[in-house]
Motif scaffolding. Structure first.
Motif, PDB file in Angstrom:
ATOM      1  N   VAL A  75       0.814  -1.222   0.000  1.00 23.69           N
ATOM      2  CA  VAL A  75       0.000   0.000   0.000  1.00 23.69           C
ATOM      3  C   VAL A  75       0.847   1.272   0.000  1.00 23.69           C
ATOM      4  O   VAL A  75       0.425   2.293  -0.559  1.00 23.69           O
ATOM      5  CB  VAL A  75      -0.984   0.008   1.185  1.00 23.69           C
ATOM      6  CG1 VAL A  75      -2.025  -1.087   1.033  1.00 23.69           C
ATOM      7  CG2 VAL A  75      -0.252  -0.134   2.510  1.00 23.69           C
ATOM      8  N   ASP A  76       2.035   1.239   0.594  1.00 23.16           N
ATOM      9  CA  ASP A  76       2.890   2.430   0.611  1.00 23.16           C
ATOM     10  C   ASP A  76       3.356   2.814  -0.787  1.00 23.16           C
ATOM     11  O   ASP A  76       3.839   3.937  -0.995  1.00 23.16           O
ATOM     12  CB  ASP A  76       4.121   2.203   1.493  1.00 23.16           C
ATOM     13  CG  ASP A  76       3.770   2.110   2.969  1.00 23.16           C
ATOM     14  OD1 ASP A  76       2.612   2.419   3.322  1.00 23.16           O
ATOM     15  OD2 ASP A  76       4.646   1.712   3.770  1.00 23.16           O
ATOM     16  N   ASN A  77       3.219   1.894  -1.734  1.00 21.83           N
ATOM     17  CA  ASN A  77       3.669   2.151  -3.102  1.00 21.83           C
ATOM     18  C   ASN A  77       2.524   2.495  -4.048  1.00 21.83           C
ATOM     19  O   ASN A  77       2.722   2.543  -5.264  1.00 21.83           O
ATOM     20  CB  ASN A  77       4.434   0.935  -3.637  1.00 21.83           C
ATOM     21  CG  ASN A  77       5.727   0.699  -2.887  1.00 21.83           C
ATOM     22  OD1 ASN A  77       6.420   1.648  -2.523  1.00 21.83           O
ATOM     23  ND2 ASN A  77       6.057  -0.562  -2.636  1.00 21.83           N
ATOM     24  N   GLY A 108      -6.578  -0.234   0.786  1.00 19.61           N
ATOM     25  CA  GLY A 108      -5.971   1.087   1.019  1.00 19.61           C
ATOM     26  C   GLY A 108      -6.945   2.202   0.699  1.00 19.61           C
ATOM     27  O   GLY A 108      -7.740   2.103  -0.233  1.00 19.61           O
ATOM     28  N   ASP A 109      -6.896   3.285   1.447  1.00 18.96           N
ATOM     29  CA  ASP A 109      -7.805   4.399   1.171  1.00 18.96           C
ATOM     30  C   ASP A 109      -7.081   5.725   0.989  1.00 18.96           C
ATOM     31  O   ASP A 109      -7.709   6.758   0.773  1.00 18.96           O
ATOM     32  CB  ASP A 109      -8.858   4.523   2.279  1.00 18.96           C
ATOM     33  CG  ASP A 109      -8.237   4.658   3.669  1.00 18.96           C
ATOM     34  OD1 ASP A 109      -7.019   4.867   3.763  1.00 18.96           O
ATOM     35  OD2 ASP A 109      -8.994   4.548   4.661  1.00 18.96           O
ATOM     36  N   SER A 135      -6.497  -8.180  -3.816  1.00 19.52           N
ATOM     37  CA  SER A 135      -6.417  -9.027  -2.633  1.00 19.52           C
ATOM     38  C   SER A 135      -7.108  -8.326  -1.471  1.00 19.52           C
ATOM     39  O   SER A 135      -7.053  -7.095  -1.355  1.00 19.52           O
ATOM     40  CB  SER A 135      -4.939  -9.291  -2.277  1.00 19.52           C
ATOM     41  OG  SER A 135      -4.823 -10.195  -1.202  1.00 19.52           O
ATOM     42  N   ASN A 136      -7.784  -9.113  -0.659  1.00 23.49           N
ATOM     43  CA  ASN A 136      -8.449  -8.599   0.544  1.00 23.49           C
ATOM     44  C   ASN A 136      -9.537  -7.579   0.231  1.00 23.49           C
ATOM     45  O   ASN A 136      -9.808  -6.684   1.037  1.00 23.49           O
ATOM     46  CB  ASN A 136      -7.420  -7.988   1.500  1.00 23.49           C
ATOM     47  CG  ASN A 136      -6.421  -9.006   2.006  1.00 23.49           C
ATOM     48  OD1 ASN A 136      -6.802  -9.999   2.626  1.00 23.49           O
ATOM     49  ND2 ASN A 136      -5.146  -8.784   1.728  1.00 23.49           N
ATOM     50  N   GLY A 267      -6.192  -0.382  10.189  1.00 26.34           N
ATOM     51  CA  GLY A 267      -5.641   0.576   9.242  1.00 26.34           C
ATOM     52  C   GLY A 267      -5.537   0.036   7.818  1.00 26.34           C
ATOM     53  O   GLY A 267      -5.349   0.830   6.881  1.00 26.34           O
ATOM     54  N   LEU A 268      -5.674  -1.266   7.664  1.00 25.41           N
ATOM     55  CA  LEU A 268      -5.633  -1.875   6.332  1.00 25.41           C
ATOM     56  C   LEU A 268      -6.938  -2.581   5.987  1.00 25.41           C
ATOM     57  O   LEU A 268      -7.409  -2.509   4.858  1.00 25.41           O
ATOM     58  CB  LEU A 268      -4.477  -2.889   6.239  1.00 25.41           C
ATOM     59  CG  LEU A 268      -3.059  -2.332   6.172  1.00 25.41           C
ATOM     60  CD1 LEU A 268      -2.062  -3.486   6.237  1.00 25.41           C
ATOM     61  CD2 LEU A 268      -2.851  -1.534   4.885  1.00 25.41           C
TER      62      LEU A 268
END
Length: 273
Positions: A75-77, A108-109, A135-136, A267-268
């Motif tokens: 998510v950081d990318n 991710g948001d 995913s997820n 948070g995820l």
């Protein structure tokens, strides 16, 4: 090996995942996995073992065309100045010029999903992955991803095991032509210790863990297996020579409970279905 087909792709139905495995463990067990017949390997940027997987596959002399490689963008990318670069770094670590499947690891948001999908499609257009997926994701998120993506969404990789009822997500995925890939199939060690699964397994000369994997496969899922012990690999792949009855499948489905989910990081994690 049996495959799961989606959008013209054939995904080996049983994969070998390397989540929470050290470099040493990966490099020890991957040769055994190849020897046993595994060709589908699943990793992720956040696992920090892509390089170990790349080294192990290269050292074992695995033919690239025989492999189905999956990795996931963290998510950081999920930003235009990092997404493609992060994928290039993953490819360098894996020692390949493309992966077979690239996934968005968590919804991710911080970045709108439309932008996430656009970046995923750009990587596919650049030839750095054959297929893309997610995913997820919840049902709503998955449907939105399918609607936004020019490239077919091949799979939604989700937690799935006997204690978590994922039938609604699986039905929605099937309606969209999306394959389900099941991770955490051993429910963090609960499945191999389950007395009901062990009792079913005894009828076939199989372990509770093998019954758990078979349960996933018979739902039409791609199932990710995992072990850090080379001497356990053969057991993981020996799940194609027996079939659970409808009654056994129903009994295992009945093990699901409201608090069965194991993976829901703050948070995820989205608001699960």
């Amino acid at each position: 090996m049996q495959t799961v087909k989606a959008h013209g792709a054939s995904i080996p139905a049983l994969g070998f995942g390397v989540f929470r495995m050290s470099d040493d463990e990966v490099e020890r067990v991957v040769p055994a996995a190849l020897e046993a017949g595994f060709r589908h390997f699943d990793t992720a940027q956040i696992y920090q073992n892509e390089a170990a997987l790349g080294r192990a596959l290269a050292k074992a002399g695995a033919r690239r065309d025989d492999l189905f490689l999956t990795t996931k963008v963290w998510v950081d990318n999920y930003h235009p100045d990092r997404f493609l670069d992060s994928v290039e770094e993953s490819l360098d670590r894996l020692r390949v010029d493309r992966v077979d499947l690239l996934l968005l690891h968590w919804p991710g948001d911080a970045v709108p999903i439309a932008e996430q999908i656009a970046m995923l499609n750009a990587v596919q257009s650049a030839g750095r992955t054959l297929h893309v997926g997610v995913s997820n994701q919840t049902i709503a998120q998955m449907r939105e991803a399918v609607a936004l993506s020019a490239a077919p969404i091949l799979t939604n990789q989700i937690e799935a095991h006997p204690y978590l009822d994922q039938r609604a997500v699986a039905a929605a995925a099937k309606a969209e032509g999306v394959a389900v890939t099941a991770y955490f199939g051993m429910a963090d060690g609960a499945v191999p210790q389950d007395v009901q699964l062990a009792a079913i397994g005894r009828r076939y000369g199989k372990s509770a863990a093998q019954v758990g994997l078979r349960f996933l496969l018979q739902q039409g899922f791609v199932a990710l297996s995992k072990t850090a012990k080379p001497d356990r690999v053969a057991e993981n792949i020996a799940v194609f020579d027996f079939e659970l009855t409808e009654a056994e499948m129903a009994a295992i489905t009945g093990l699901a409970r409201a608090d069965g989910r194991r993976v829901s990081p703050p948070g995820l994690a989205p608001a699960w279905d």
